[in-house]
Design an enzyme around this catalytic site. Structure first.
Site: not given
Lengths: 209, 209
Positions: B48, B45, B20
């Site tokens: 994500h 992040r 990912s």
């Protein structure tokens, strides 16, 4: 009168929520006109929670999702979530809300079977005799596991809110769920997540309160 | 070796997270090239966690956010969240994580002062001598209250992750925060929410682990 509206419990919170709902309606009115009032209410709450009108395009429910979901919720059946964050967001339910992600047995099972903890947590719930609504806001692996457990008759699932998020496997898992006969709500594509899952369930809970 | 990577703790979870992260990088590489490695890691992040690359455009940090945030986190200062869902998502911190939204005192204070519970919760934290990082994923009213408390010298805030979500007041509150001298991370516009707040803080925690 209900004591809360879209999570708000004070006059100030209520005013903000009401104004937000009005804005959301104006943004997605056209896109949701073919939905039932209950389905529309769920989509509105998802858009309210994410401030992302795209959810009106990508949120899909099976024709029996509202009926079966409401039936289970109104009977106080258990809710099972994949992660603690989702559990923490469902804050007005009188029934049990279970989450096994931090359960020692799930951690062991994940290691032994070489699966994710989220998937192991679903298996554990099935072993514990779970019967109710599954709510997955994070892990595609948990969603695949639920489909497998239902397929083999090992889990008694009344409805699934299946909105895992991410670029790896989430879209595929949701597409697969939507093609099963399990009553379901999904989001198409990589998007989804905790607020979407929580909004969908809280919306169901709110309908029967 | 760290025992977790982006929340993953099993081999299978790790592989998904790594793949990912790779996809996320390919999607937002160009947009994040002027950021420091730490800032970039935070934005990655967030993308994500939301599967929404738009966050690479709308996430803004003050120049001192990473430094001040890391300093507080590495000293184990308290983290204060506006709602339980955000608290539930911060699962690898060794310091205290406080949330007063369901505290009886916050409920009473909200009624007495005719403010939201989220705002009352911030006031309560200040009274309790809070010192640390504030993380707001939901309520603009909580964010306004924090700015007021800092302005009047009533709250010792090291950094604020201010990403309330919604169409009513969220964008304005974040814009105002970003213009203060408080070290901050915000998202421009209505979008934001729990996963964004949690991703930002977990990213900071992960940097020092």
């Amino acid at each position: 009168m209900k004591t809360t509206f879209m999570g708000a419990s004070t006059k100030q919170g209520y005013e903000i929520a009401a104004k937000s709902r009005e804005i959301v309606r104006s943004l997605i009115d056209e896109k949701t006109k073919n939905l039932t009032p209950e389905e529309r209410s769920i989509v509105e709450r998802i858009v309210h929670s994410t401030a992302d009108p795209e959810y009106a395009d990508i949120t899909k429910m099976s024709g029996d999702f509202v009926e079966k979901g409401l039936e289970a919720i109104s009977k106080g059946k258990d809710i099972l979530t994949d992660i603690s964050m989702v559990k923490a967001g469902i804050n007005k339910y009188s029934g049990n809300i279970n989450c096994y992600i931090n359960d020692e047995r799930a951690i062991k099972l994940a290691k032994d079977q070489e699966i994710t903890r989220a998937a192991a947590a679903m298996e554990l719930a099935a072993c514990d005799g779970f019967e109710g609504v599954v709510v997955i806001g994070n892990a595609p692996t948990a969603l695949w596991k639920v489909m497998e457990l239902v397929e083999t008759g090992s889990m008694n699932v009344k409805a699934v809110v299946g909105v895992p998020v991410g670029f790896v496997g989430a879209a595929e898992s949701k597409k697969a769920l939507h093609e099963t006969s399990i009553p379901n709500l999904v989001t198409e594509g990589p998007k989804g997540g905790t607020p979407v899952a929580v909004a969908a369930v809280n919306s169901l809970i709110n309908i029967i309160r």
